[in-house]
Design a protein around this motif. Structure first.
Motif, PDB file in Angstrom:
ATOM      1  N   VAL A 122       0.971  -1.310  -0.083  1.00 40.61           N
ATOM      2  CA  VAL A 122      -0.044  -0.002  -0.110  1.00 40.61           C
ATOM      3  C   VAL A 122       0.869   1.221   0.006  1.00 40.61           C
ATOM      4  N   LEU A 123       1.781   1.280   0.796  1.00 38.48           N
ATOM      5  CA  LEU A 123       2.750   2.211   0.937  1.00 38.48           C
ATOM      6  C   LEU A 123       3.760   2.401  -0.421  1.00 38.48           C
ATOM      7  N   GLU A 124       4.111   1.388  -0.884  1.00 37.68           N
ATOM      8  CA  GLU A 124       4.656   1.502  -2.046  1.00 37.68           C
ATOM      9  C   GLU A 124       4.079   2.120  -3.324  1.00 37.68           C
ATOM     10  N   HIS A 125       2.808   1.894  -3.417  1.00 32.88           N
ATOM     11  CA  HIS A 125       1.792   2.300  -4.623  1.00 32.88           C
ATOM     12  C   HIS A 125       0.995   3.419  -4.206  1.00 32.88           C
ATOM     13  N   LEU A 126       1.252   4.024  -3.135  1.00 29.51           N
ATOM     14  CA  LEU A 126       0.262   5.329  -2.883  1.00 29.51           C
ATOM     15  C   LEU A 126       0.694   6.417  -3.938  1.00 29.51           C
ATOM     16  N   LYS A 127      -0.512   6.962  -4.141  1.00 28.15           N
ATOM     17  CA  LYS A 127      -0.531   8.020  -5.104  1.00 28.15           C
ATOM     18  C   LYS A 127      -0.049   9.442  -4.403  1.00 28.15           C
ATOM     19  N   VAL A 128       0.435  10.226  -5.174  1.00 30.69           N
ATOM     20  CA  VAL A 128       0.705  11.730  -4.670  1.00 30.69           C
ATOM     21  C   VAL A 128      -0.857  12.461  -4.238  1.00 30.69           C
ATOM     22  N   THR A 129      -1.612  12.025  -5.188  1.00 29.48           N
ATOM     23  CA  THR A 129      -2.989  12.585  -4.956  1.00 29.48           C
ATOM     24  C   THR A 129      -3.484  12.186  -3.530  1.00 29.48           C
ATOM     25  N   GLN A 130      -3.338  11.020  -3.294  1.00 29.76           N
ATOM     26  CA  GLN A 130      -3.776  10.474  -1.900  1.00 29.76           C
ATOM     27  C   GLN A 130      -3.274  11.192  -0.695  1.00 29.76           C
ATOM     28  N   VAL A 131      -2.033  11.147  -0.860  1.00 28.12           N
ATOM     29  CA  VAL A 131      -1.055  11.697   0.410  1.00 28.12           C
ATOM     30  C   VAL A 131      -1.763  13.383   0.286  1.00 28.12           C
ATOM     31  N   ASP A 179      17.214  -8.945   2.319  1.00 30.91           N
ATOM     32  CA  ASP A 179      18.226  -9.492   1.701  1.00 30.91           C
ATOM     33  C   ASP A 179      19.051  -8.429   1.121  1.00 30.91           C
ATOM     34  N   GLY A 180      19.338  -7.504   2.199  1.00 33.06           N
ATOM     35  CA  GLY A 180      20.256  -6.499   1.757  1.00 33.06           C
ATOM     36  C   GLY A 180      19.711  -5.208   0.945  1.00 33.06           C
ATOM     37  N   GLU A 181      18.416  -5.493   0.572  1.00 35.50           N
ATOM     38  CA  GLU A 181      17.822  -4.294  -0.060  1.00 35.50           C
ATOM     39  C   GLU A 181      16.652  -3.704   0.606  1.00 35.50           C
ATOM     40  N   PRO A 182      16.399  -2.366   0.119  1.00 35.29           N
ATOM     41  CA  PRO A 182      15.334  -2.024   0.765  1.00 35.29           C
ATOM     42  C   PRO A 182      13.950  -2.533   0.750  1.00 35.29           C
ATOM     43  N   TYR A 183      13.047  -2.111   1.303  1.00 37.24           N
ATOM     44  CA  TYR A 183      11.774  -2.774   1.238  1.00 37.24           C
ATOM     45  C   TYR A 183      11.274  -2.611  -0.224  1.00 37.24           C
ATOM     46  N   PHE A 184      11.242  -1.465  -0.616  1.00 44.90           N
ATOM     47  CA  PHE A 184      10.791  -1.022  -2.105  1.00 44.90           C
ATOM     48  C   PHE A 184      11.525   0.236  -2.163  1.00 44.90           C
ATOM     49  N   TYR A 185      11.432   0.845  -3.759  1.00 43.95           N
ATOM     50  CA  TYR A 185      12.172   2.059  -3.990  1.00 43.95           C
ATOM     51  C   TYR A 185      11.483   3.134  -4.481  1.00 43.95           C
ATOM     52  N   ARG A 186       9.952   2.945  -4.604  1.00 43.28           N
ATOM     53  CA  ARG A 186       9.369   4.156  -4.902  1.00 43.28           C
ATOM     54  C   ARG A 186       8.995   5.185  -3.829  1.00 43.28           C
ATOM     55  N   ASN A 187       9.319   6.219  -3.550  1.00 45.83           N
ATOM     56  CA  ASN A 187       9.114   7.062  -2.597  1.00 45.83           C
ATOM     57  C   ASN A 187       8.313   8.155  -3.010  1.00 45.83           C
ATOM     58  N   VAL A 188       6.914   8.013  -2.578  1.00 49.22           N
ATOM     59  CA  VAL A 188       5.781   8.918  -2.751  1.00 49.22           C
ATOM     60  C   VAL A 188       6.122  10.391  -2.068  1.00 49.22           C
ATOM     61  N   MET A 189       7.000  10.270  -0.994  1.00 55.64           N
ATOM     62  CA  MET A 189       7.059  11.359  -0.232  1.00 55.64           C
ATOM     63  C   MET A 189       8.045  12.647  -1.159  1.00 55.64           C
ATOM     64  N   LEU A 190       8.870  11.881  -1.720  1.00 61.16           N
ATOM     65  CA  LEU A 190       9.687  12.962  -2.547  1.00 61.16           C
ATOM     66  C   LEU A 190       8.926  13.948  -3.273  1.00 61.16           C
ATOM     67  N   LYS A 191       7.853  13.776  -3.662  1.00 59.26           N
ATOM     68  CA  LYS A 191       7.130  14.486  -4.468  1.00 59.26           C
ATOM     69  C   LYS A 191       6.109  15.337  -3.846  1.00 59.26           C
ATOM     70  N   ILE A 192       6.009  15.257  -2.190  1.00 69.37           N
ATOM     71  CA  ILE A 192       5.317  15.932  -1.370  1.00 69.37           C
ATOM     72  C   ILE A 192       6.120  17.261  -0.743  1.00 69.37           C
ATOM     73  N   PRO A 193       5.947  18.439  -1.178  1.00 66.46           N
ATOM     74  CA  PRO A 193       6.507  19.560  -0.589  1.00 66.46           C
ATOM     75  C   PRO A 193       6.126  19.990   0.761  1.00 66.46           C
ATOM     76  N   LEU A 194       6.850  20.592   1.564  1.00 67.89           N
ATOM     77  CA  LEU A 194       6.243  21.232   2.660  1.00 67.89           C
ATOM     78  C   LEU A 194       5.829  22.438   2.369  1.00 67.89           C
ATOM     79  N   TYR A 195       4.713  22.788   3.257  1.00 69.39           N
ATOM     80  CA  TYR A 195       4.000  24.175   3.112  1.00 69.39           C
ATOM     81  C   TYR A 195       5.072  25.363   3.618  1.00 69.39           C
ATOM     82  N   LYS A 196       4.914  26.185   2.665  1.00 67.59           N
ATOM     83  CA  LYS A 196       5.809  27.490   2.776  1.00 67.59           C
ATOM     84  C   LYS A 196       4.905  28.370   3.854  1.00 67.59           C
TER      85      LYS A 196
END
Length: 372
Positions: free
Chosen positions: A77-86, A131-148
């Motif tokens: 669920v976290l891996e496939h979250l959409k920006v619009t959902q966050v 196995d030495g890898e992260p759980y997943f690679y897609r990070n939706v939070m990189l597309k969510i800016p902080l409020y100015k």
């Protein structure tokens, strides 16, 4: 709140969260207080994911997560979250009413974003349990800016916060008011309660004004942390770092006044180590930040020559006063336990107001006329 108390609360929260959040919380570079706050954010977000329709145009359809509990929240669920959902989650937080009948502020929402960023960074970069890898690679939070935030000028900040500061003679007048005149503003029913806690409240206000410690640092003080001979206290700063804060000489009599009645009035058990106490069912217990915030607010509202203030503004009061008298940012940072000098800017700004007014008044020195 002491680290051991935070640890108990963290353990309790982790019992209702997924295993991957447990591993996240074990990272050595996270302060225990931060972990506690972040876990609360995750619990709220996971609950929203379980209760919110995946398609907002079809409210009766499937929810974003089919998990029956937060503990079962899948990584998928976290891996496939959409920006619009966050963004929808944040917008609902901003629009929904909290206890103050207002939506969450930009500061509060940025705290939520930072908490989620921290978790997603761990899941996509730091974790290596897969196995030495992260759980997943897609990070939706990189597309969510902080409020100015809304920018404030120095003049605006001074006008807004200046009346809430208690410096120089004003702080002594306020303490004298609490000590001698506040009782006259009370009903007969309220007088006994005030008299019971008067010495304690005066000692706490004096210590806040004389050391600049945070209210969270003050409530965690134990008797052994107070050194009257050296006029200092040992405090645990942010990040669980221990520090020694000096106490201004003028506050010592108020602290001694409280110590003289601590045992007889608050009846602490032998194992009670807390410096400042409150009575609960006839037994002295460690005072809470909320109790201090309430009486600081109450005494400042009643003070004829003052304005409503908070424990944090009392900390600002000392920082501003130290800079005003010394023009030494290092002295401010050392007393208040800042790890860097950038945090002292607000005290420099506040102290500059008097200088600005003197300059302004010089422009009228040659004017002898009177207004029409």
């Amino acid at each position: 709140m002491r680290a051991e108390k935070y640890a108990k609360l963290v353990d309790k929260q982790l019992q209702s969260l997924p295993k991957y959040v447990y591993y996240y919380a074990q990272q050595p570079n996270l302060a225990i207080s931060t972990v506690y706050q972040y876990l609360s954010e995750y619990a709220r977000f996971f609950t929203w994911l379980r209760e919110t329709p995946e398609d907002f145009e079809n409210p009766s359809g499937a929810t974003i997560s089919s998990a029956k509990s937060n503990k079962e929240m899948s990584l998928s669920v976290l891996e496939h979250l959409k920006v619009t959902q966050v963004q929808q989650y944040l917008q609902e937080r901003r629009m929904s009413e909290n206890r103050q009948s207002t939506g969450d502020s930009k500061v509060t929402l940025n705290r939520t974003i930072n908490a989620l960023r921290s978790l997603f960074h761990y899941l996509t970069v730091v974790a290596d349990l897969n196995d030495g890898e992260p759980y997943f690679y897609r990070n939706v939070m990189l597309k969510i800016p902080l409020y100015k935030g809304v920018k404030e000028s120095i003049a605006y900040r001074n006008a807004k916060y200046g009346p809430q500061l208690y410096m120089n003679n004003k702080k002594f007048e306020w303490i004298d008011f609490i000590n001698n005149d506040y009782v006259n503003t009370l009903s007969a029913h309220a007088v006994p309660y005030f008299n019971k806690n008067k010495e304690r409240d005066l000692a706490i206000i004096a210590l806040l004004l004389a050391t600049g410690v945070r209210v969270s640092e003050l409530v965690n003080l134990n008797l052994k942390d107070l050194n009257l001979r050296e006029k200092s206290i040992i405090v645990v700063r942010k990040g669980d770092k221990k520090d020694a804060a000096l106490i201004a000489d003028w506050a010592i009599p108020y602290i001694n006044g409280y110590l003289n009645i601590r045992e007889s009035r608050y009846n602490p058990q032998k194992q009670q180590k807390a410096l400042f106490l409150t009575l609960q069912r006839g037994i002295g217990q460690r005072i809470t930040s909320k109790t201090i915030e309430v009486f600081v607010n109450k005494y400042s509202i009643a003070f004829p020559n003052g304005s409503r203030t908070t424990p944090h503004k009392l900390r600002h009061s000392l920082g501003t006063e130290i800079y005003d008298k010394s023009k030494d940012v290092v002295a401010v940072a050392t007393q208040l336990g800042h790890t860097g000098l950038s945090a002292t800017d607000q005290y420099i700004q506040q102290s500059s107001e008097d200088k600005q007014r003197k300059i302004l008044n010089q422009t009228t020195e040659s004017h002898s006329g009177k207004p029409n």
